[in-house]
Enzyme design. Structure first.
Site, PDB file in Angstrom:
ATOM      1  N   HIS A  76      97.813  62.997  82.273  1.00 43.21           N
ATOM      2  CA  HIS A  76      98.937  62.328  81.599  1.00 43.21           C
ATOM      3  C   HIS A  76      99.309  63.061  80.306  1.00 43.21           C
ATOM      4  CE1 HIS A  76      97.185  58.512  83.601  1.00 43.21           C
ATOM      5  NE2 HIS A  76      98.323  58.761  84.222  1.00 43.21           N
ATOM      6  N   LYS A 130      98.409  42.496  88.982  1.00 46.05           N
ATOM      7  CA  LYS A 130      97.397  43.503  89.304  1.00 46.05           C
ATOM      8  C   LYS A 130      96.298  43.470  88.239  1.00 46.05           C
ATOM      9  CE  LYS A 130      97.255  48.454  90.065  1.00 46.05           C
ATOM     10  NZ  LYS A 130      98.048  49.674  89.901  1.00 46.05           N
ATOM     11  N   ARG A 149     101.542  65.628  91.274  1.00 43.60           N
ATOM     12  CA  ARG A 149     100.280  66.364  91.449  1.00 43.60           C
ATOM     13  C   ARG A 149     100.304  67.216  92.706  1.00 43.60           C
ATOM     14  NH1 ARG A 149      97.022  61.078  89.982  1.00 43.60           N
ATOM     15  NH2 ARG A 149      98.525  60.464  91.538  1.00 43.60           N
ATOM     16  N   SER A 204      93.701  58.249  87.265  1.00 44.01           N
ATOM     17  CA  SER A 204      92.956  57.194  86.563  1.00 44.01           C
ATOM     18  C   SER A 204      91.989  56.505  87.521  1.00 44.01           C
ATOM     19  CB  SER A 204      93.921  56.162  85.974  1.00 44.01           C
ATOM     20  OG  SER A 204      94.794  56.765  85.067  1.00 44.01           O
TER      21      SER A 204
HETATM   22  O1  PNS Z   1     101.072  54.985  87.077  1.00 45.52           O
HETATM   23  P1  PNS Z   1     101.747  54.331  88.246  1.00 45.52           P
HETATM   24  O2  PNS Z   1     101.016  53.037  88.608  1.00 45.52           O
HETATM   25  O3  PNS Z   1     101.936  55.254  89.412  1.00 45.52           O
HETATM   26  O4  PNS Z   1     103.238  53.918  87.752  1.00 45.52           O
HETATM   27  C1  PNS Z   1     104.133  53.291  88.623  1.00 45.52           C
HETATM   28  C2  PNS Z   1     105.361  52.762  87.855  1.00 45.52           C
HETATM   29  C3  PNS Z   1     104.960  51.947  86.655  1.00 45.52           C
HETATM   30  C4  PNS Z   1     106.196  53.936  87.400  1.00 45.52           C
HETATM   31  C5  PNS Z   1     106.182  51.912  88.872  1.00 45.52           C
HETATM   32  O5  PNS Z   1     105.326  51.004  89.515  1.00 45.52           O
HETATM   33  C6  PNS Z   1     107.318  51.129  88.217  1.00 45.52           C
HETATM   34  O6  PNS Z   1     108.297  51.703  87.795  1.00 45.52           O
HETATM   35  N1  PNS Z   1     107.146  49.799  88.127  1.00 45.52           N
HETATM   36  C7  PNS Z   1     108.101  48.915  87.497  1.00 45.52           C
HETATM   37  C8  PNS Z   1     108.829  48.008  88.501  1.00 45.52           C
HETATM   38  C9  PNS Z   1     110.004  48.720  89.113  1.00 45.52           C
HETATM   39  O7  PNS Z   1     110.927  49.155  88.444  1.00 45.52           O
HETATM   40  N2  PNS Z   1     109.944  48.867  90.443  1.00 45.52           N
HETATM   41  C10 PNS Z   1     110.951  49.551  91.214  1.00 45.52           C
HETATM   42  C11 PNS Z   1     110.621  51.034  91.261  1.00 45.52           C
HETATM   43  S1  PNS Z   1     111.788  51.897  92.256  1.00 45.52           S
END
Ligand code: PNS
Length: 158
Positions: free
Chosen positions: A17, A41, A90, A127
C-alpha cells in the site's frame, strides 16, 4: 493533476500500500487515502487503528490525507471533489475484479480509475496473507512497517 482517492480496507497497511500511495502522491496534487468502514465485515483492526497506522506510514509524504467512508466510493469521491480513483494491481488475479469496479464506478458517476502496477517486490503481499502468516508465527517484518508489526503481535497475543 487534481485530487485522487486511494480506497481500501487497509487492515492493516502493508509496504505494498505504501508503495502505491507514495507513487500516487507523485502524480496528483492531493491524495486521500480512504478507509472503508464496513460494519458487515469483521475487521482485525478498528477503523481508528487503521487510520493511525496509515497516518504514520504516510507522514513523510506531501499532499496525502487519510479519511474514511461508508457507502459508495463514488459518493465519497464527489464529496471530496476527487475526479480519480487510484488502485494498485498486483497480478492478473486482481484485474478482473478491479476492472469491473472501475467500470461500475465510471458508469455511476464518471469518476476515472487509474491502475498502478505494484512494484515487483510487493506483488505477493496482501493484508490477508500478512495476518495469516503472522497468526501462525511466520516472519512478516519485511512486509509491514515496524509499528504495524508491533500492533499485529499485540493483537495476536490478546
Ligand atoms: O482493500 P479492498 O478491500 O480491496 O478495497 C475494496 C474497496 C473499498 C475499494 C471497495 O470494496 C469499495 O469501493 N467499497 C465501497 C462500496 C462501493 O462503492 N461499492 C461499489 C464498487 S463498484
Amino acid at each position: 493533476m487534481p485530487t485522487a482517492v486511494c480506497p481500501g480496507s487497509f487492515d492493516p497497511v502493508t509496504y505494498g500500500h505504501v508503495d502505491i500511495v507514495s507513487r500516487a502522491a507523485a502524480l496528483f496534487d492531493k491524495v486521500i487515502v480512504a478507509v472503508l468502514v464496513n460494519d458487515a465485515k469483521r475487521s482485525f483492526f478498528s477503523v481508528d487503528e487503521r487510520i493511525a497506522m496509515l497516518s504514520q506510514a504516510t507522514a513523510d509524504m506531501g499532499g496525502v490525507e487519510i479519511g474514511s467512508f461508508s457507502g459508495l466510493l463514488v459518493d465519497f469521491c464527489a464529496e471530496q471533489r476527487a475526479t480519480t480513483i487510484v488502485k494498485g494491481l498486483r497480478a492478473t488475479g486482481d484485474f478482473d475484479y478491479e476492472l469491473q469496479m472501475a467500470q461500475m464506478n465510471a458508469n455511476l458517476s464518471g469518476v476515472e480509475t487509474v491502475f498502478l502496477p505494484t512494484s515487483p517486490q510487493w506483488s505477493f503481499v496482501s493484508s490477508s496473507l500478512v495476518k495469516e502468516v503472522a497468526r501462525f508465527g511466520g516472519d512478516v517484518s519485511r512486509l509491514v512497517p515496524s509499528y504495524v508489526l508491533e500492533r499485529l503481535n499485540h493483537r495476536l497475543a490478546e
